[in-house]
Design an enzyme around this catalytic site. Structure first.
Site, PDB file in Angstrom:
ATOM      1  N   ASP A   7       0.539 -18.160  -5.082  1.00  0.00           N
ATOM      2  CA  ASP A   7       1.066 -16.924  -5.667  1.00  0.00           C
ATOM      3  C   ASP A   7      -0.071 -16.200  -6.367  1.00  0.00           C
ATOM      4  O   ASP A   7      -0.249 -16.301  -7.582  1.00  0.00           O
ATOM      5  CB  ASP A   7       2.195 -17.255  -6.649  1.00  0.00           C
ATOM      6  CG  ASP A   7       2.815 -16.011  -7.275  1.00  0.00           C
ATOM      7  OD1 ASP A   7       2.625 -14.912  -6.714  1.00  0.00           O
ATOM      8  OD2 ASP A   7       3.477 -16.141  -8.319  1.00  0.00           O
TER       9      ASP A   7
ATOM     10  N   HIS B 144       1.077  -9.118  -3.699  1.00  0.00           N
ATOM     11  CA  HIS B 144       0.068  -8.111  -3.366  1.00  0.00           C
ATOM     12  C   HIS B 144       0.789  -6.777  -3.189  1.00  0.00           C
ATOM     13  O   HIS B 144       1.186  -6.390  -2.086  1.00  0.00           O
ATOM     14  CB  HIS B 144      -0.651  -8.515  -2.072  1.00  0.00           C
ATOM     15  CG  HIS B 144      -1.776  -7.599  -1.692  1.00  0.00           C
ATOM     16  ND1 HIS B 144      -3.062  -7.763  -2.149  1.00  0.00           N
ATOM     17  CD2 HIS B 144      -1.811  -6.504  -0.897  1.00  0.00           C
ATOM     18  CE1 HIS B 144      -3.837  -6.825  -1.651  1.00  0.00           C
ATOM     19  NE2 HIS B 144      -3.095  -6.041  -0.884  1.00  0.00           N
TER      20      HIS B 144
ATOM     21  N   GLU C 120       1.753 -10.734   0.389  1.00  0.00           N
ATOM     22  CA  GLU C 120       2.097  -9.307   0.429  1.00  0.00           C
ATOM     23  C   GLU C 120       3.578  -9.178   0.764  1.00  0.00           C
ATOM     24  O   GLU C 120       4.230 -10.126   1.214  1.00  0.00           O
ATOM     25  CB  GLU C 120       1.255  -8.547   1.459  1.00  0.00           C
ATOM     26  CG  GLU C 120       1.412  -7.037   1.333  1.00  0.00           C
ATOM     27  CD  GLU C 120       0.353  -6.245   2.088  1.00  0.00           C
ATOM     28  OE1 GLU C 120       0.258  -5.027   1.866  1.00  0.00           O
ATOM     29  OE2 GLU C 120      -0.370  -6.839   2.906  1.00  0.00           O
TER      30      GLU C 120
ATOM     31  N   ASP D 132       0.837  -1.195   0.000  1.00  0.00           N
ATOM     32  CA  ASP D 132       0.000   0.000   0.000  1.00  0.00           C
ATOM     33  C   ASP D 132       0.875   1.249   0.000  1.00  0.00           C
ATOM     34  O   ASP D 132       2.078   1.174  -0.255  1.00  0.00           O
ATOM     35  CB  ASP D 132      -0.920  -0.021   1.228  1.00  0.00           C
ATOM     36  CG  ASP D 132      -0.121  -0.170   2.534  1.00  0.00           C
ATOM     37  OD1 ASP D 132       1.122  -0.091   2.494  1.00  0.00           O
ATOM     38  OD2 ASP D 132      -0.748  -0.364   3.594  1.00  0.00           O
TER      39      ASP D 132
END
Length: 719
Positions: A678, A634, A687, A333
């Site tokens: 994956d 991710h 992540e 993020d």
């Protein structure tokens, strides 16, 4: 945006010689990016690349490469799909050179059969001597061409498909309906089409694309895919249907080129295994530092090695307009959480202080200093007053609802701070430790910077001790993501680092008041117990701390004790970030061994955990390392196509690999049965995060140091 300048000085030669500037460079290689204006119709092409120093190899995804003259010259020949180059096009090349050492040679490029005025004939007519006569160009003319890593012309290896077959469905004089068709020769994930009309077009109405830009005369248009028209498989047809308005009495003719913006062949040079170990620790250190480069927020430096990253979050500010740009994005993020960021910075710096020779021998010493300075500079900005510290920038909820590039963020990014009335002695102590460690790392490199870091460390330590409390209770915005369970370990951690940086015994005395006895549950951004006990024993040599370490490993973490092991040998603490805990404890074991606690046994165990991550199961959990590794982490920015193609939830939910390889990132890890998926939506196991890499990279540095000192387990094992 990182911009290179290409200088082309045209003289009366049989080809055009272009002087090309080197872009990024590093020990072992450098990058060259250039876009050559096409002045002659070409149906095959060869580009000669000459260096004034020999290089060992040259790689590119857009041409076949042939070495000549011992590495002083390379000939690049077109691929089948990019043989045709038209007047007005730019032939863009993205090259990675392999070298010995860090060199920046002079580079010149030339295209066979083309000069600055475009008077040379088609290379396929070379038997006609008249076509090879060159009209002398004006000597000394210098053309400056900006080259951008924001690729819309194929940089990164994406295919380009050109067609002049515009099918007209309806022609009403000043309005027409038409379609271009392109057959994909590779999988497409994001695309643009550049259209060159023979007559001005005033307006385009499209179904599957949006207008990105057009020329003032209306002849040249660029359109990009809509968010629901991202993906095409190899062999599928991309159809661009549209209406156009024109002042002419009939529809124009047109040529269009589709560029795949979902393909990235950018890579990095091979790193020699100077240690000769089973796994190339030098490569791991190099690529782990690259991961932190990919996580950078703010104004990026000129030597940014990640071509798909650019300046971002330049508006990050405090309540009174304080500059809070910089730092690392936390994980997949774009929030900047200072609690784990300051912990990661300290852990990485600890490895540099303890095992400097590992970074020197691997050629990463300067890169490592540059890497840790990035978060340290940001954390200094966050310490806006003696008793005030910003601890987070960005709202987790709003951020996590956005799937896209950090360069494209438009949501509000509030900043949160601790003060005497809203204390956070845990994060203040964690940040003080980072500053103290940093002051030691830069002491001989930059004395003034070292002093600044230490001054801030002392102030923050005093602030923490005078205003105790957990920061996640004062900053609710952090509680959902990085809550602090207690502040005892951070108080000890801060004191231990202040003692090492200052030599003042009061810090050690105070730290010992916060000693947590017994075995450590684990080690992470919220739990420094194991690391504290390593430092306690190293600095005091008291047996109570040695006993804590032995209890932690031999009664709790080693096989057949409390911690569960997967069938293939991973010490498995928790589902979320399982490799994080194993790597962190491997680091603690290596540090304990340096302090004299059962060195052979602890190093052997630490190596087993790190080697599990690097490939002992047949799979490497480090992206871009080995032959079999994750391709769909991710991670927002690496999943997005090259701009200007849009990115969004359709990319997140797809099963296509990330467009860009996130070199050096350690994914969360397997479940307790060695199972792993994956998939980009699998944020629990797939992540990445700055704290995941911190202990892992530090432990690899420890193993690399053992090689230099000839005490690595592989060197001690008898044949």
């Amino acid at each position: 945006m990182f911009v290179l300048v290409l200088l082309a000085t045209f003289v009366a030669l049989s080809v055009s010689d272009l002087n090309v500037n080197i872009g990024n460079h590093w020990p072992g290689g450098f990058q060259v990016r250039a876009c050559i204006p096409i002045t002659t119709e070409l149906h095959t092409w060869k580009v000669h690349v000459k260096f004034d120093q020999a290089v060992e190899g040259l790689e590119t995804g857009t041409a076949d490469v042939h070495m000549m003259d011992g590495g002083m010259e390379f000939v690049l020949s077109n691929k089948q799909w990019n043989a045709n180059e038209h007047v007005g096009d730019k032939l863009c090349l993205d090259l990675v050179a392999k070298t010995t050492g860090d060199i920046q040679p002079k580079v010149t490029m030339s295209v066979e059969g083309m000069n600055s005025t475009g008077t040379i004939g088609n290379p396929s007519n070379n038997n006609n001597n008249n076509n090879n006569q060159q009209t002398a160009a004006t000597p000394g003319v210098t053309v400056t061409v900006p080259i951008s890593t924001n690729v819309s012309t194929g940089i990164g290896g994406g295919e380009e498909i050109t067609t002049n077959n515009m099918q007209i469905y309806n022609d009403w004089g000043n309005r027409f309906e038409a379609e271009f068709s392109f057959t994909a020769t590779e999988n497409i994930e994001g695309w643009e089409v550049a259209i060159n009309f023979s007559e001005p077009v005033d307006k385009l109405d499209l179904w599957v694309a949006d207008v990105y830009k057009k020329s003032a005369d209306g002849k040249n248009w660029v359109v990009i895919n809509k968010q629901d028209r991202v993906f095409y498989s190899k062999g599928e047809t991309v159809k661009l249907r549209f209406f156009g308005n024109t002042q002419a009495s009939s529809a124009p003719t047109a040529v269009a080129t589709l560029t795949n913006l979902g393909h990235d062949d950018n890579g990095f040079p091979n790193v020699k295994n100077t240690g000769g170990t089973k796994y190339n620790y030098d490569e791991v250190l190099y690529k782990s530092i690259l991961f932190y480069d990919a996580q950078r927020s703010g104004k990026l430096p000129a030597n940014n090695p990640i071509p798909w990253r650019a300046d971002s979050a330049l508006g990050d500010k405090g309540d009174n307009g304080e500059d809070l740009t910089g730092g690392w994005y936390d994980a997949g993020d774009h929030v900047k959480f200072n609690f784990p960021m300051s912990w990661s910075t300290t852990i990485l710096t600890w490895s540099l202080l303890q095992w400097k020779e590992a970074y020197v021998e691997s050629g990463q010493y300067d890169n490592m200093l540059d890497s840790i300075k990035w978060p340290l500079d940001y954390l200094l900005k966050c310490h806006t007053a003696k008793d005030e510290l910003y601890v987070q920038v960005g709202n987790g909820g709003a951020d996590h609802s956005f799937w896209g590039r950090p360069e494209d963020m438009k949501m509000a990014r509030p900043a949160f701070k601790i003060t005497p009335s809203k204390p956070g002695s845990d994060v203040a102590g964690q940040t003080a430790a980072a500053f103290a460690a940093g002051s030691m790392a830069f002491k001989d490199k930059d004395a003034n910077y070292s002093t600044t870091l230490l001054d801030h460390a002392v102030q923050l330590y005093d602030f923490a001790m005078a205003n105790k409390g957990r920061y996640s209770q004062s900053v609710p915005a952090a509680a959902q993501f990085y809550p602090s369970t207690n502040n005892t370990d951070e108080h000890a951690w801060a004191g231990l680092w202040l003692y090492q940086a200052t030599g003042d015994p009061k810090y050690l005395t105070e730290a010992e008041k916060y000693h947590q006895p017994g075995e450590a549950w684990g080690m992470s951004w919220d739990d420094n117990q194991a690391a504290n006990n390593v430092l306690f024993y190293k600095l005091t040599r008291k047996d109570i701390y040695k006993q804590d370490l032995e209890d932690t490993f031999e009664k709790y973490w080693f096989p057949n004790q409390v911690i569960k092991y997967t069938p293939q040998g991973l010490a498995w603490r928790l589902q979320w970030g399982s490799l994080r805990y194993a790597s962190n404890m491997a680091l603690a074991a290596l540090m304990a061994a340096e302090a004299g606690v059962n060195p052979d046994k602890y190093r052997e165990w630490a190596m087993s955990q790190i080697h599990y991550a690097l490939g002992d199961t047949g799979f490497s959990y480090l992206i871009g390392f080995g032959k079999n590794y994750p391709h769909s982490p991710h991670h927002r920015s690496s999943s997005c196509p090259w701009p200007p193609a849009p990115c969004g939830p359709q990319v997140m939910s797809s099963h296509a690999p990330n467009v860009h390889t996130l070199y050096g990132a350690l994914v969360g890890g397997p479940d307790d049965s060695d199972g792993y998926k994956d998939d980009r939506s699998n944020y629990v196991n797939n992540e990445v995060a700055c704290d995941y890499n911190a202990g892992f990279q530090a432990a690899v540095a420890g193993l690399r140091s053992l090689v230099t000192r000839k005490v690595h387990p592989e060197q001690l094992t008898k044949p």
